[in-house]
Structures are given as C-alpha cells and as structure tokens.
Design an enzyme around this catalytic site. Structure first.
Site, PDB file in Angstrom:
ATOM      1  CG  ASP A 100     112.707   8.668  79.181  1.00 54.38           C
ATOM      2  OD1 ASP A 100     112.354   9.845  79.439  1.00 54.38           O
ATOM      3  OD2 ASP A 100     112.658   8.185  78.045  1.00 54.38           O
ATOM      4  CG  ASP A 270     107.374   5.120  76.334  1.00 52.95           C
ATOM      5  OD1 ASP A 270     107.605   6.040  75.523  1.00 52.95           O
ATOM      6  OD2 ASP A 270     108.242   4.284  76.657  1.00 52.95           O
ATOM      7  CB  CYS A 419      82.098   8.667  71.850  1.00 55.75           C
ATOM      8  SG  CYS A 419      83.652   8.548  72.771  1.00 55.75           S
ATOM      9  CB  CYS A 421      85.741   9.553  75.540  1.00 57.95           C
ATOM     10  SG  CYS A 421      85.666  11.041  74.511  1.00 57.95           S
ATOM     11  CB  CYS A 424      82.718  12.422  71.717  1.00 59.74           C
ATOM     12  SG  CYS A 424      84.275  11.821  71.022  1.00 59.74           S
ATOM     13  CG  HIS A 445      88.017  10.178  71.006  1.00 59.52           C
ATOM     14  ND1 HIS A 445      86.868   9.617  71.507  1.00 59.52           N
ATOM     15  CD2 HIS A 445      88.308   9.491  69.856  1.00 59.52           C
ATOM     16  CE1 HIS A 445      86.464   8.643  70.716  1.00 59.52           C
ATOM     17  NE2 HIS A 445      87.319   8.538  69.708  1.00 59.52           N
TER      18      HIS A 445
END
Length: 470
Positions: A100, A270, A419, A421, A424, A445
């Site tokens: 954009d 977004d 967690c 991810c 973590c 995270h």
C-alpha cells in the site's frame, strides 16, 4: 468457503535471535537487519497469512522512507519483497504480500507525496500479490445523522476533497495496473480504497469503485472508530456491495469480530495491534484451545535500573524512595537488608533489581519459592513506579491493586512454561516487560496467539457451514 487472511504490516519489527534474556546480551557487534530475524523466522508456526509493506515506509530511490535507510531501500528494490523479507523459502510459500502507499504516514500533508507511477513501480519491483491504490486518508466519521450535523463544515469539505483524490487515483491506478499485468505477464490484485466521513459517503465510495471495475476494496480511515460503529458500517456496506466484492480492513483487526467480518464480506485485514500491545502495554496473550478464547494477561515488569527513565525517576524522588525503602523494611516487604544508611538511593534500587531478577530466574527454573519471588517483584516495582512515590488516592490504589493481582496470577499460572510458540521456551526473562528485545519478543509471541485464535474461529465457522449444508 469462509476465509479470513491476517496481514502483518512491515515496520522492520524484528529481533536479534541470539539475544539472551538472562544475561541481557545481544549478538556481538550487532547489525540491525543483517543479524535480526522477522517474526516468521523465530516462531515455529506462521504468525500471519501475509505481510503488508508500505511505500511510505520503504521510500523510493529519490524519497526517503519512514522506516528504511537508503541502503535497505535499495536492497528492497533490487531483491524484491519476498527475498528482502526472507520469505523466499518453500516453507513460506503460502505467505501473501500486500503493498500500500502508507497514507497514515502522510495524513497531515495536503496531497499524497507519491505518484501512481512510483506506486506501480514499487509493486512491480517488489513482486507483490496485492496492491492497494494511492489514497489520502479520511479520519472524521459521523456514525449517524446527529453526529453528521455536529461535524464542522470545513472537516466535511476536506474529507470530500480527499475522497475525490482517492477515487480519481483509483481510476488511473486500475488502468495502469492492467497495463503492467498485461505487458509483463505479471499479476497483482488491484485494490481500491473506500474512504468516507459518513455511511452515505462510504456507500458512494464503494459503489463508484465497483463501477470503475474493482472487486477488491479496502475500507480505510476507521482505525479510530469504536467497534459497534465499525460493525454497523460494515453491515451497511455488505448490503449494497456486489456479491463478488471482497473487503479488506486497513490498519484495524479486532480479532474477536472475525465472525461478523466474514458475514459482512471482509476477507482480510492488517494490524500491528497484537505486537504493539505486547511492546507498549506489557500484554501477554494466551490462546485457550478448549474455550476458544484469546486471553490477555499483564506480563511481569522489571524496569532496567540503568535506563534513563528510571534514573530520572530516582533523581526526582530520592527522598521518597528512601522513605519507601524504610517503610518496606519495617513492614517485611523485602528479604534483603537495606538498613545501612551509607547506601545511596541508586544502590538501594540496584540491589532490589538484582534480588528481583535472581529470584525470578530461580522461580522460572524450579517453580519454587513463589512468595519470596513475588515479594521481590513488588518491592522493586514500588521503588521504580511514580504512582507509589506520590500521594495515592483511593482510585489510584484500586488500579495498583488490580495490576498487582494480575501479576500474581501470571506468576502463579506460569503460562510461558507450556507455550511452544518458539519464543517462550527460552524462559520468562525473554518475555518480561523490560527491554526492547524482551518487549518485542512478547509482541511476536502475541502474533502467534492471535493467528491460532483466528484459524480456530475460521475452522469452526467452516465446520458449522458444512454441517448446515448436509
């Protein structure tokens, strides 16, 4: 089928993958970008469906971007967006690229600082999948007739001027994007931008964009709106749009509204909100798979004693800090001895910080000695927080008590320990509210958590639709 893509705006939000939260050390001779990693590089699962890159952020060869240095701008145009963003590996093949103009960054200028040709070149050389037309953002929005009557006439005229600029650009942008896609055999999906200061003006923008030939339309300027007003507008626009028209929300993605978005024809959005809530607000997101909930906790905060903000606080409140230390000693609110009057205020604060970090590391490793750890955290929090060093009103005390309970809950539940991810697992010292690196890791995270939540919601909606059609 129901679909919803989340695009993460690129503002060079990366971190040093070799950062050690325990020692607070980064890569030796650290070089920004070269030694840093994007969220998709350090998380185990993709934290977004796509990335959005703005011309205003990158810049052109002649005009400096907001986030990119000249060297990075040149690299972006030379390598293209996929390679520059390190998305050119097979495991990232599904990640979409949307471009954009970055109207938010030039909102105070009378005209967009870029031309359509510059925007087209940006999309062409970047190799984008989707490209949004050149717009000029409109922020004032009247949710109903009463609010419209109260709006200043000058604001309405300015909004109308910007809407005209946006729609005129949309005509030229679509023409030139078709020429590019035909002549070079490339194909990016052109998006028109609908702006408005009222429902009627938004309706007019959407209809005109459809008449021009757009089947993909972004809804702009609603980032400051309240959720009921946003959903009310989307419901109205969904009732007048063509069946094939798809909406994208610019700069706003309140993930709890995904079912409503899908109902109203919004197929993508977004936002940097999950990241920024982690960085600036200290929030740590958790996804409860059983309850299908996105839970927001308040992360543990340990300010850096040698940071300018803390040093300024100490300089301003030396007497109050010493008095508070004495009070906490008398009330058994700390486990270290600071009764020596020869200790400076700075040294008292530094010793409290050291004690706090030491106990938190031990608690992270073993899960033991919670009370001592929490006591150390609260002691250091008090001497580094202005609210504790001034007169505390009942209202302020209630807020402080609420924050204290949130921290206690976070520390007791230890959500970072379960967690997976990719951030973590390195321990709590990598995600506490403390340094730029730890704060960004917590924000990254959060990206993983909102995407898990989003995917689960979409999967559930698809299953419901399948069952309903049987």
């Amino acid at each position: 089928m129901t679909t919803f893509n989340y695009y993460f705006p690129d503002n060079l939000d990366f971190v040093d993958p070799k950062f050690n939260g325990i020692t607070n050390e980064k890569t030796k001779h650290h070089r920004k970008y070269d030694d840093d990693a994007y969220p998709h590089e350090i998380l185990k699962e993709l934290p977004y469906n796509g990335m959005l890159v703005s011309l205003a952020g990158v810049g052109t060869m002649q005009k400096k971007g907001k986030y990119y240095t000249q060297e990075l701008t040149e690299d972006f145009y030379y390598y293209g967006a996929k390679k520059f963003l390190r998305l050119n590996q097979d495991k990232y093949s599904s990640v979409l690229l949307m471009g954009d103009c970055g109207a938010f960054d030039y909102v105070n200028e009378p005209e967009p600082p870029f031309t359509i040709d510059e925007l087209i070149e940006f999309y062409d050389r970047g190799g984008f999948d989707c490209g949004i037309s050149l717009d000029h953002i409109v922020f004032p929005y009247a949710k109903d007739d009463e609010a419209l009557k109260a709006m200043d006439y000058a604001d309405i005229r300015e909004a109308e001027r910007r809407i005209k600029i946006t729609l005129d650009n949309a005509v030229l942008f679509l023409e030139r994007s078709k020429v590019l896609n035909t002549s070079k055999g490339k194909s990016f999906i052109p998006y028109g931008v609908a702006h408005g200061f009222s429902k009627e003006s938004f309706i007019s923008s959407v209809k005109k964009l459809e008449e021009i030939g757009y089947t993909h339309i972004t809804i702009g300027g609603m980032i400051k709106s309240k959720t009921p007003d946003l959903l009310d507008l989307l419901e109205t626009l969904s009732s007048i749009k063509k069946k094939e028209t798809q909406f994208h929300l610019l700069g706003i993605c309140r993930f709890e509204n995904i079912p409503a978005y899908a109902k109203y024809g919004v197929t993508s959005a977004d936002s940097t909100s999950p990241l920024m809530q982690g960085i600036k607000a200290g929030k740590y997101f958790e996804f409860n798979d059983d309850a299908h909930e996105l839970i927001q906790s308040l992360s543990i905060r340990i300010r850096q004693c040698d940071h300018d903000n803390v040093q300024k606080l100490i300089d301003k409140h030396r007497h109050e800090i010493r008095s508070l230390v004495v009070k906490m000693l008398n009330n058994n609110e700390m486990d270290i001895d600071l009764s020596n009057n020869a200790l400076s205020t700075n040294e008292c604060v530094k010793r409290l910080e050291t004690d706090c970090i030491k106990k938190l590391k031990q608690y992270d490793a073993t899960g033991e000695h919670f009370d001592a750890t929490f006591k150390a955290l609260m002691a250091y929090e008090k001497v580094t927080t202005a609210d504790h060093l001034a007169e505390i009103t009942p209202v302020k005390q209630a807020i402080l008590n609420k924050d204290k309970l949130r921290v206690k809950k976070f520390l007791l539940e230890r959500p970072w320990k379960t967690c997976t991810c990719g951030v973590c697992e390195s321990g709590i010292m990598n995600i506490i509210f403390r340094s730029n690196q730890t704060n960004r890791r917590r924000g990254i995270h959060n990206l993983a958590m909102v995407t898990k939540h989003k995917d689960k919601v979409i999967d559930d909606m698809k299953s419901t639709m399948i069952k309903a059609n049987k």
